[in-house]
Design a protein around this motif. Sequence first.
Motif, PDB file in Angstrom:
ATOM      1  N   ILE A 142     -11.781   1.655  -1.914  1.00  0.00           N
ATOM      2  CA  ILE A 142     -11.623   1.014  -0.436  1.00  0.00           C
ATOM      3  C   ILE A 142     -11.297   0.306   0.720  1.00  0.00           C
ATOM      4  CG2 ILE A 142     -13.488   2.013   0.049  1.00  0.00           C
ATOM      5  CD1 ILE A 142     -11.780   5.003   2.001  1.00  0.00           C
ATOM      6  N   VAL A 143     -12.089  -0.521   0.068  1.00  0.00           N
ATOM      7  CA  VAL A 143     -12.297  -2.100   0.894  1.00  0.00           C
ATOM      8  C   VAL A 143     -11.016  -2.419   0.753  1.00  0.00           C
ATOM      9  CG1 VAL A 143     -13.669  -4.305   0.539  1.00  0.00           C
ATOM     10  CG2 VAL A 143     -14.709  -2.177   0.424  1.00  0.00           C
ATOM     11  N   TYR A 144      -9.919  -2.138  -0.374  1.00  0.00           N
ATOM     12  CA  TYR A 144      -9.076  -2.929  -0.843  1.00  0.00           C
ATOM     13  C   TYR A 144      -7.466  -3.009  -0.176  1.00  0.00           C
ATOM     14  CZ  TYR A 144      -5.543  -5.607  -2.869  1.00  0.00           C
ATOM     15  OH  TYR A 144      -4.447  -6.552  -3.539  1.00  0.00           O
ATOM     16  N   SER A 145      -8.054  -1.392   0.289  1.00  0.00           N
ATOM     17  CA  SER A 145      -6.646  -0.537   1.145  1.00  0.00           C
ATOM     18  C   SER A 145      -7.387  -0.259   2.803  1.00  0.00           C
ATOM     19  CB  SER A 145      -6.493   0.904  -0.521  1.00  0.00           C
ATOM     20  OG  SER A 145      -7.684   1.331   0.065  1.00  0.00           O
ATOM     21  N   THR A 146      -7.437  -0.911   3.012  1.00  0.00           N
ATOM     22  CA  THR A 146      -7.583  -0.890   4.442  1.00  0.00           C
ATOM     23  C   THR A 146      -6.261  -1.861   4.743  1.00  0.00           C
ATOM     24  OG1 THR A 146      -9.088  -2.858   4.334  1.00  0.00           O
ATOM     25  CG2 THR A 146     -10.316  -1.381   4.784  1.00  0.00           C
ATOM     26  N   LYS A 147      -6.278  -0.573   6.118  1.00  0.00           N
ATOM     27  CA  LYS A 147      -4.742  -1.926   6.662  1.00  0.00           C
ATOM     28  C   LYS A 147      -5.315  -3.341   7.467  1.00  0.00           C
ATOM     29  CE  LYS A 147      -2.837   1.910   6.230  1.00  0.00           C
ATOM     30  NZ  LYS A 147      -1.738   1.950   5.185  1.00  0.00           N
ATOM     31  N   GLY A 148      -4.386  -3.657   6.963  1.00  0.00           N
ATOM     32  CA  GLY A 148      -4.485  -5.064   7.913  1.00  0.00           C
ATOM     33  C   GLY A 148      -2.681  -6.395   8.125  1.00  0.00           C
ATOM     34  N   LYS A 149      -3.412  -6.749   8.048  1.00  0.00           N
ATOM     35  CA  LYS A 149      -2.227  -8.085   7.514  1.00  0.00           C
ATOM     36  C   LYS A 149      -1.106  -8.129   7.170  1.00  0.00           C
ATOM     37  CE  LYS A 149      -0.696 -13.000   8.812  1.00  0.00           C
ATOM     38  NZ  LYS A 149      -1.109 -14.233   9.035  1.00  0.00           N
ATOM     39  N   LYS A 150      -1.634  -7.916   5.843  1.00  0.00           N
ATOM     40  CA  LYS A 150      -1.310  -8.264   4.011  1.00  0.00           C
ATOM     41  C   LYS A 150      -0.499  -6.663   3.430  1.00  0.00           C
ATOM     42  CE  LYS A 150      -2.569 -12.945   3.604  1.00  0.00           C
ATOM     43  NZ  LYS A 150      -2.490 -13.633   1.869  1.00  0.00           N
ATOM     44  N   SER A 151      -1.152  -5.731   4.519  1.00  0.00           N
ATOM     45  CA  SER A 151      -1.136  -4.234   3.994  1.00  0.00           C
ATOM     46  C   SER A 151       0.102  -3.921   3.358  1.00  0.00           C
ATOM     47  CB  SER A 151      -1.207  -3.370   4.861  1.00  0.00           C
ATOM     48  OG  SER A 151      -0.337  -2.923   5.812  1.00  0.00           O
ATOM     49  N   ALA A 152       1.574  -4.474   2.813  1.00  0.00           N
ATOM     50  CA  ALA A 152       2.691  -4.240   2.381  1.00  0.00           C
ATOM     51  C   ALA A 152       2.348  -4.256   1.147  1.00  0.00           C
ATOM     52  CB  ALA A 152       3.681  -4.995   2.836  1.00  0.00           C
ATOM     53  N   TYR A 153       1.671  -5.465   1.020  1.00  0.00           N
ATOM     54  CA  TYR A 153       1.471  -6.545  -0.695  1.00  0.00           C
ATOM     55  C   TYR A 153       0.089  -5.530  -1.248  1.00  0.00           C
ATOM     56  CZ  TYR A 153      -0.375  -9.300  -4.140  1.00  0.00           C
ATOM     57  OH  TYR A 153      -0.565 -10.117  -5.402  1.00  0.00           O
ATOM     58  N   LYS A 154      -0.989  -5.267   0.026  1.00  0.00           N
ATOM     59  CA  LYS A 154      -1.956  -3.939  -0.990  1.00  0.00           C
ATOM     60  C   LYS A 154      -1.474  -3.667  -1.225  1.00  0.00           C
ATOM     61  CE  LYS A 154      -5.981  -6.033   1.911  1.00  0.00           C
ATOM     62  NZ  LYS A 154      -6.818  -5.505   3.085  1.00  0.00           N
ATOM     63  N   LYS A 155      -0.722  -2.224  -0.368  1.00  0.00           N
ATOM     64  CA  LYS A 155       0.090  -1.125  -1.156  1.00  0.00           C
ATOM     65  C   LYS A 155       1.183  -1.410  -2.194  1.00  0.00           C
ATOM     66  CE  LYS A 155       3.112   2.682   0.169  1.00  0.00           C
ATOM     67  NZ  LYS A 155       3.773   3.228   1.651  1.00  0.00           N
ATOM     68  N   LYS A 156       1.420  -2.279  -2.254  1.00  0.00           N
ATOM     69  CA  LYS A 156       2.039  -2.776  -3.762  1.00  0.00           C
ATOM     70  C   LYS A 156       0.954  -3.451  -4.628  1.00  0.00           C
ATOM     71  CE  LYS A 156       5.519  -6.481  -5.799  1.00  0.00           C
ATOM     72  NZ  LYS A 156       5.541  -7.608  -5.224  1.00  0.00           N
ATOM     73  N   GLN A 157       0.255  -4.219  -4.425  1.00  0.00           N
ATOM     74  CA  GLN A 157      -0.945  -3.582  -5.933  1.00  0.00           C
ATOM     75  C   GLN A 157      -1.304  -2.792  -5.730  1.00  0.00           C
ATOM     76  OE1 GLN A 157       0.180  -6.804  -6.438  1.00  0.00           O
ATOM     77  NE2 GLN A 157      -1.874  -7.820  -7.097  1.00  0.00           N
ATOM     78  N   MET A 158      -1.323  -1.727  -5.379  1.00  0.00           N
ATOM     79  CA  MET A 158      -2.145  -0.159  -5.395  1.00  0.00           C
ATOM     80  C   MET A 158      -1.604   0.120  -6.264  1.00  0.00           C
ATOM     81  SD  MET A 158      -5.232   0.044  -4.817  1.00  0.00           S
ATOM     82  CE  MET A 158      -5.317   1.543  -4.049  1.00  0.00           C
ATOM     83  N   LYS A 159       0.480   0.383  -6.287  1.00  0.00           N
ATOM     84  CA  LYS A 159       0.687   0.823  -6.974  1.00  0.00           C
ATOM     85  C   LYS A 159       1.243  -0.201  -8.523  1.00  0.00           C
ATOM     86  CE  LYS A 159       4.549   2.315  -3.297  1.00  0.00           C
ATOM     87  NZ  LYS A 159       5.841   2.260  -3.217  1.00  0.00           N
ATOM     88  N   ARG A 160       0.714  -0.920  -8.657  1.00  0.00           N
ATOM     89  CA  ARG A 160       0.919  -1.695  -9.684  1.00  0.00           C
ATOM     90  C   ARG A 160      -0.460  -1.456 -10.699  1.00  0.00           C
ATOM     91  NH1 ARG A 160       1.973  -8.190  -8.300  1.00  0.00           N
ATOM     92  NH2 ARG A 160       4.278  -7.984  -8.292  1.00  0.00           N
ATOM     93  N   LEU A 161      -1.429  -1.764  -9.990  1.00  0.00           N
ATOM     94  CA  LEU A 161      -2.435  -1.035 -10.447  1.00  0.00           C
ATOM     95  C   LEU A 161      -2.923   0.359 -11.132  1.00  0.00           C
ATOM     96  CD1 LEU A 161      -5.006  -1.388 -10.904  1.00  0.00           C
ATOM     97  CD2 LEU A 161      -6.114  -0.234  -8.877  1.00  0.00           C
ATOM     98  N   ILE A 162      -2.301   1.149 -10.753  1.00  0.00           N
ATOM     99  CA  ILE A 162      -1.771   2.408 -10.543  1.00  0.00           C
ATOM    100  C   ILE A 162      -0.628   2.750 -12.118  1.00  0.00           C
ATOM    101  CG2 ILE A 162      -0.206   4.822 -10.332  1.00  0.00           C
ATOM    102  CD1 ILE A 162      -2.247   4.240  -7.243  1.00  0.00           C
ATOM    103  N   ALA A 163       0.173   1.836 -11.895  1.00  0.00           N
ATOM    104  CA  ALA A 163       1.705   1.756 -13.141  1.00  0.00           C
ATOM    105  C   ALA A 163       0.923   1.361 -14.908  1.00  0.00           C
ATOM    106  CB  ALA A 163       2.637   1.295 -13.081  1.00  0.00           C
ATOM    107  N   ILE A 164      -0.371   0.272 -14.059  1.00  0.00           N
ATOM    108  CA  ILE A 164      -1.059  -0.206 -15.559  1.00  0.00           C
ATOM    109  C   ILE A 164      -1.875   0.695 -15.602  1.00  0.00           C
ATOM    110  CG2 ILE A 164      -2.565  -1.790 -16.292  1.00  0.00           C
ATOM    111  CD1 ILE A 164      -1.615  -3.553 -13.712  1.00  0.00           C
ATOM    112  N   ILE A 165      -2.423   1.201 -15.204  1.00  0.00           N
ATOM    113  CA  ILE A 165      -3.306   2.757 -16.441  1.00  0.00           C
ATOM    114  C   ILE A 165      -2.579   3.257 -16.424  1.00  0.00           C
ATOM    115  CG2 ILE A 165      -4.918   4.472 -15.167  1.00  0.00           C
ATOM    116  CD1 ILE A 165      -6.256   2.094 -13.017  1.00  0.00           C
ATOM    117  N   ASP A 166      -1.348   4.441 -15.698  1.00  0.00           N
ATOM    118  CA  ASP A 166      -0.916   5.250 -16.513  1.00  0.00           C
ATOM    119  C   ASP A 166      -0.272   4.541 -17.240  1.00  0.00           C
ATOM    120  OD1 ASP A 166      -0.694   6.863 -14.639  1.00  0.00           O
ATOM    121  OD2 ASP A 166       1.149   6.035 -13.803  1.00  0.00           O
ATOM    122  N   ASP A 167       0.170   3.428 -17.633  1.00  0.00           N
ATOM    123  CA  ASP A 167       1.001   3.038 -19.196  1.00  0.00           C
ATOM    124  C   ASP A 167      -0.065   2.934 -20.068  1.00  0.00           C
ATOM    125  OD1 ASP A 167       1.314  -0.262 -20.037  1.00  0.00           O
ATOM    126  OD2 ASP A 167       3.269   0.917 -20.384  1.00  0.00           O
TER     127      ASP A 167
END
Length: 90
Positions: free
Chosen positions: A7-32
Amino acid sequence: MHPQTLIVYSTKGKKSAYKKKQMKRLIAIIDDIFKHEPISSLESIGKRQIIGYWKRHENESVKTRREKYSILVHFFRVSNPQVTVPEPKP
């Protein structure tokens, strides 16, 4: 994955687009990892499974692998501090 874990990592902010990309990556890594490793829970992911992931994705660029390493380190620091995330080999 526990919704409150990052929740701390995914808060809205200046770099929220990058954070969203990183969250998608994390989910893809865990799925893999779940797809290719014989594990049944998130708590079962450890160093061996992460090394297997890096070996399966050796063809990615150094930049991409560093970014994935970054989100994995952050995730395991919050969710399971006993797991040390190995750095990807270039």
